[in-house]
Design a protein around this motif. Structure first.
Motif, short mmCIF file in Angstrom:
data_model
loop_
_atom_site.label_atom_id
_atom_site.label_comp_id
_atom_site.label_asym_id
_atom_site.label_seq_id
_atom_site.Cartn_x
_atom_site.Cartn_y
_atom_site.Cartn_z
N ASN A 1 59.13 7.25 54.35
CA ASN A 1 58.01 7.73 53.55
C ASN A 1 58.43 9.09 52.98
OD1 ASN A 1 55.63 8.96 52.60
ND2 ASN A 1 54.39 7.69 53.97
N LEU A 2 58.84 9.08 51.72
CA LEU A 2 59.37 10.30 51.09
C LEU A 2 58.31 11.38 50.93
CD1 LEU A 2 61.72 8.68 48.43
CD2 LEU A 2 62.35 9.70 50.62
N ILE A 3 57.06 10.98 50.78
CA ILE A 3 55.98 11.97 50.67
C ILE A 3 55.82 12.70 51.99
CG2 ILE A 3 53.49 12.29 50.28
CD1 ILE A 3 53.72 9.89 48.29
N ASP A 4 55.82 11.97 53.10
CA ASP A 4 55.75 12.60 54.42
C ASP A 4 56.95 13.52 54.66
OD1 ASP A 4 53.37 11.33 54.92
OD2 ASP A 4 54.22 9.84 56.31
N LEU A 5 58.11 13.09 54.20
CA LEU A 5 59.30 13.92 54.34
C LEU A 5 59.14 15.21 53.55
CD1 LEU A 5 62.24 14.15 55.39
CD2 LEU A 5 62.95 13.05 53.26
N GLU A 6 58.66 15.10 52.32
CA GLU A 6 58.47 16.28 51.47
C GLU A 6 57.43 17.23 52.06
OE1 GLU A 6 59.55 18.60 48.35
OE2 GLU A 6 60.44 16.68 48.84
N LYS A 7 56.39 16.69 52.68
CA LYS A 7 55.35 17.52 53.30
C LYS A 7 55.82 18.15 54.61
CE LYS A 7 51.29 14.85 51.83
NZ LYS A 7 50.20 14.01 52.38
N GLY A 8 56.95 17.71 55.12
CA GLY A 8 57.43 18.22 56.40
C GLY A 8 56.86 17.48 57.59
N GLU A 9 56.19 16.38 57.34
CA GLU A 9 55.59 15.57 58.41
C GLU A 9 56.60 14.59 59.02
OE1 GLU A 9 52.16 13.77 56.62
OE2 GLU A 9 51.19 15.71 56.26
N LEU A 10 57.73 14.47 58.38
CA LEU A 10 58.80 13.60 58.86
C LEU A 10 60.04 14.47 59.07
CD1 LEU A 10 59.45 10.58 59.37
CD2 LEU A 10 60.10 10.41 56.98
N ASP A 11 60.65 14.35 60.24
CA ASP A 11 61.80 15.17 60.60
C ASP A 11 63.03 14.77 59.80
OD1 ASP A 11 63.13 17.09 62.47
OD2 ASP A 11 64.21 15.26 63.06
N GLU A 12 63.71 15.74 59.19
CA GLU A 12 64.91 15.46 58.39
C GLU A 12 66.04 14.87 59.22
OE1 GLU A 12 66.37 18.72 56.07
OE2 GLU A 12 64.73 18.59 54.64
N ASP A 13 66.25 15.38 60.42
CA ASP A 13 67.34 14.86 61.25
C ASP A 13 67.09 13.41 61.64
OD1 ASP A 13 68.74 17.26 61.13
OD2 ASP A 13 67.79 18.05 62.94
N GLN A 14 65.84 13.07 61.93
CA GLN A 14 65.49 11.69 62.26
C GLN A 14 65.68 10.80 61.03
OE1 GLN A 14 65.09 11.16 65.41
NE2 GLN A 14 64.84 8.98 65.13
N THR A 15 65.36 11.33 59.86
CA THR A 15 65.53 10.59 58.61
C THR A 15 67.01 10.31 58.36
OG1 THR A 15 63.54 11.62 57.72
CG2 THR A 15 65.05 10.63 56.13
N ILE A 16 67.86 11.30 58.61
CA ILE A 16 69.31 11.11 58.45
C ILE A 16 69.79 10.02 59.39
CG2 ILE A 16 71.57 12.20 58.83
CD1 ILE A 16 70.26 13.09 56.25
N LYS A 17 69.28 9.97 60.62
CA LYS A 17 69.67 8.93 61.56
C LYS A 17 69.29 7.55 61.03
CE LYS A 17 69.64 11.65 65.79
NZ LYS A 17 68.99 11.92 67.06
N LEU A 18 68.11 7.44 60.42
CA LEU A 18 67.68 6.17 59.83
C LEU A 18 68.59 5.77 58.67
CD1 LEU A 18 63.80 6.65 59.74
CD2 LEU A 18 65.08 5.07 61.20
#
Length: 172
Positions: free
Chosen positions: A112-129
């Motif tokens: 969810n790129l919107i959650d990522l942009e809002k800071g609600e999604l962890d960048e490091d976890q996103t990189i793992k995905l």
């Protein structure tokens, strides 16, 4: 998003050790170009070239095949940002290829790129995905290559065999 790309480039993706023989037979660790590559009987100058090819082969065929948890993973100790980073007389650098891989990974990874942009999604976890997606499509591509070799051990001796297998992909 640029920050995410910069973080992704610093990673070293892995592959299943069951495919070590493919890397040993099709590519040259530490690189080989031109006459040296031909003399060694390699199709790819470096391991990351085979990895990149396998990723796109898996992607084009929609062969998303996660590496099973019980399989040992390995890598070739080369960060994505250094893959093809140097231009030579034979080719230009792979910067655009890295960007295109990242775009494909963003499109194919459930983020969810919107959650990522809002800071609600962890960048490091996103990189793992994103890395899991990359490794899964690469694993799928390596499986397709292995299947071709099992069907016909001489398949890749034809000069256009690697092009042919891409052109035969279902999702082009």
């Amino acid at each position: 998003m640029n920050n995410l790309f910069e973080k992704w480039k610093t990673k070293i993706p892995k592959y299943s050790e069951v495919h070590k023989d493919l890397f040993a037979s099709l590519s040259q660790k530490f690189g080989a170009e031109g006459e040296k590559k031909i003399n060694l009987g390699k199709h790819f100058s470096t391991n990351y070239e085979l990895y990149t090819y396998s990723f796109f082969l898996g992607l084009y065929n929609d062969e998303y095949s996660p590496i099973p948890d019980n399989e040992k993973k390995t890598d070739f100790s080369h960060h994505i940002q250094h893959w093809g980073s140097k231009s030579s007389a034979i080719r230009k650098d792979f910067t655009n290829l890295q960007e295109n891989m990242f775009i494909a990974l963003i499109a194919k990874t459930d983020i969810n790129l919107i959650d990522l942009e809002k800071g609600e999604l962890d960048e490091d976890q996103t990189i793992k995905l994103i890395l899991k997606t990359m490794e899964s499509y690469t694993n799928g591509g390596l499986i397709l290559i292995k299947e071709k070799l099992e069907e016909n051990p001489n398949y890749f001796l034809q000069p256009t065999s690697f092009l042919d297998i891409i052109l035969d992909s279902r999702n082009l």
